[in-house]
Design a protein around this motif. Structure first.
Motif, short mmCIF file in Angstrom:
data_model
loop_
_atom_site.label_atom_id
_atom_site.label_comp_id
_atom_site.label_asym_id
_atom_site.label_seq_id
_atom_site.Cartn_x
_atom_site.Cartn_y
_atom_site.Cartn_z
N UNK A 137 0.84 -1.20 0.00
CA UNK A 137 0.00 0.00 0.00
C UNK A 137 0.88 1.25 0.00
N UNK A 138 0.67 2.17 -0.96
CA UNK A 138 1.49 3.39 -0.99
C UNK A 138 1.21 4.29 0.20
N UNK A 139 2.29 4.83 0.77
CA UNK A 139 2.18 5.84 1.83
C UNK A 139 2.18 7.22 1.20
N UNK A 140 3.09 7.42 0.23
CA UNK A 140 3.14 8.67 -0.52
C UNK A 140 3.83 8.43 -1.85
N UNK A 141 3.61 9.37 -2.78
CA UNK A 141 4.31 9.39 -4.07
C UNK A 141 4.67 10.82 -4.40
N UNK A 142 5.78 10.98 -5.15
CA UNK A 142 6.21 12.31 -5.57
C UNK A 142 6.77 12.19 -6.97
N UNK A 143 6.13 12.86 -7.92
CA UNK A 143 6.59 12.88 -9.31
C UNK A 143 7.58 14.03 -9.47
N UNK A 144 8.88 13.69 -9.45
CA UNK A 144 9.91 14.72 -9.47
C UNK A 144 9.98 15.46 -10.80
N UNK A 177 18.53 16.14 -5.06
CA UNK A 177 17.36 16.61 -4.31
C UNK A 177 17.29 15.84 -3.00
N UNK A 178 16.57 16.42 -2.03
CA UNK A 178 16.31 15.73 -0.77
C UNK A 178 14.81 15.81 -0.49
N UNK A 179 14.25 14.66 -0.07
CA UNK A 179 12.84 14.58 0.30
C UNK A 179 12.72 14.23 1.78
N UNK A 180 11.59 14.60 2.37
CA UNK A 180 11.24 14.14 3.71
C UNK A 180 10.78 12.68 3.57
N UNK A 181 11.45 11.77 4.26
CA UNK A 181 11.14 10.35 4.06
C UNK A 181 9.75 9.99 4.57
N UNK A 182 9.18 10.79 5.49
CA UNK A 182 7.87 10.48 6.05
C UNK A 182 6.73 10.96 5.16
N UNK A 183 6.95 12.07 4.44
CA UNK A 183 5.86 12.67 3.68
C UNK A 183 6.12 12.71 2.17
N UNK A 184 7.40 12.58 1.77
CA UNK A 184 7.75 12.73 0.36
C UNK A 184 7.90 14.17 -0.07
N UNK A 185 7.72 15.11 0.84
CA UNK A 185 7.81 16.53 0.51
C UNK A 185 9.25 16.89 0.11
N UNK A 186 9.37 17.74 -0.91
CA UNK A 186 10.68 18.21 -1.37
C UNK A 186 11.26 19.16 -0.33
#
Length: 398
Positions: A137-144, A177-186
């Motif tokens: 189950x996906x927790x988050x996704x981020x299309x860079x 780039x660096x993302x927040x591992x909990x939310x995927x936020x840039x």
């Protein structure tokens, strides 16, 4: 004593239950694996299973009785979870993604990684996902491609995601780039630009938490907190094909690429970009070498060019001089207890001594597929390999 920097904090005492990209310290060393043997039968080590996992170059990650990899089929990527005893698919998670074949079969490049209960992936076109490893189950996704305005490089995004603390680092854009591992936020971005293909390498530089990002045209050492460039050296290659992960050894930075660049050693703690040494005959194409007792062991030459001869070479780390060469061999390798486990680009697994005197082969087994470019994973005495055409294999080396 030469020492490869342990890259992932928290892994100093013991190997984690889950596999880590290129071993517990991310430098290709699997010395914690003590149960494997190389006295194989003439038919080779026992094959526990082979499973179709679809097209791609993604490696394999292992945790709590399950193996994970990614393939592409009919316009979709499939993140797949396999039972490590049978190879049967437990679950798969799909999302639309183009195959993007370009002088190769195409499909995803980057291996998945695991931390605790979470699985992290990067697609060829820049989709980063965090999934529950038990259910998919996906927790988050981020299309860079959208959020970081990141253009896809020639062969697609390929760097293994790297976790340090709360940050997820990726070789995307000019210097990562660096993302927040909990939310995927840039958390931070770098200028939109084609990127390199190597994984980010965390280390300490100039008394700061830093990461080495092997970019399209340059090596960038950046602050983990802000992405600010702390040190940089130009490293242009044809098509920006900087693919082999950099190594941090005794606070020095080792780089190597194909296309005539070869290898070089730098000190990023100094303002100078003058190399300590160079070696034009040690051109690591996709995978970096390993270090053992003051010597580097790795491949010279492109994995995909049959007409260009390849070599396994032993190089003195202190001087950069080639000590010996084994012709007609290229692929990837890992180190375990003074021995090299080599996966050739045409599907042979080879055990050899890691020694500076001469190349000494201990065992060999062929028939593990075509275009085996991803490094093997050794986990609890089992060896996991896959080929680009979509076959994953588990060998019992115990």
């Amino acid at each position: 004593m030469l020492k490869v920097l342990l890259l992932l904090p928290g892994l100093l005492c013991a190997a984690p239950e889950w596999s880590v990209w290129r071993g517990p310290a991310s430098e290709g060393n699997y010395d914690h694996e003590t149960t494997w043997k190389h006295d194989w039968l003439p038919t080779g080590p026992k094959t526990l299973w082979q499973t179709k996992v679809h097209t791609g170059y993604s490696g394999i990650a292992v945790s709590e009785g399950r193996a994970y990899t990614i393939g592409n089929s009919e316009g979709e990527d499939l993140i797949q979870c396999l039972n490590i005893d049978t190879g049967k698919i437990i679950w798969n998670e799909k999302y639309p993604q183009d195959l993007v074949p370009k002088y190769n079969p195409g499909g995803p490049n980057a291996p998945p990684i695991i931390e605790g209960k979470w699985l992290y992936t990067l697609s060829k076109q820049g989709l980063v996902s965090c999934l529950d490893k038990a259910s998919g189950k996906p927790k988050w996704r981020n299309d860079l491609a959208t959020t970081a305005m990141a253009p896809m490089p020639t062969w697609g995004f390929a760097s293994c995601p790297v976790l340090v603390g709360e940050r997820l680092f990726l070789n995307v854009n000019e210097s990562g780039v660096a993302l927040d591992k909990e939310t995927g936020k840039l958390l931070w971005n770098s200028p939109p630009s084609p990127c390199g293909y190597a994984a980010a390498v965390p280390f300490t530089c100039r008394d700061r938490d830093a990461a080495a990002i092997f970019g399209h045209k340059s090596m960038h050492v950046v602050s983990q907190a802000s992405g600010k460039v702390l040190w940089q050296v130009d490293w242009p290659t044809k098509y920006g094909e900087n693919s082999a992960d950099p190594l941090i050894i005794d606070n020095k930075l080792y780089l190597s690429s194909w296309w005539g660049q070869g290898a070089a050693l730098f000190d990023p703690n100094k303002d100078s970009t003058k190399p300590i040494w160079t070696n034009k005959e040690f051109q690591n194409h996709i995978q970096p070498p390993v270090l053992f007792e003051g010597h580097l062991y790795g491949f010279d030459g492109p994995v995909h060019k049959k007409k260009i001869k390849g070599f396994l070479r032993c190089v003195n780390f202190a001087t950069g001089k080639t000590v010996w060469s084994k012709p007609d061999l290229k692929g990837s390798l890992i180190l375990s207890n003074g021995k090299l486990l080599i996966l050739s680009n045409d599907g042979s697994i080879i055990a050899a001594k890691a020694q500076s005197e001469e190349y000494q082969e201990l065992a060999r087994h062929s028939g593990l597929g075509r275009r085996t470019w991803s490094p093997p994973v050794l986990h609890q005495g089992r060896l996991y390999v896959r080929d680009a055409d979509g076959t994953a294999t588990c060998l019992d080396l115990r």
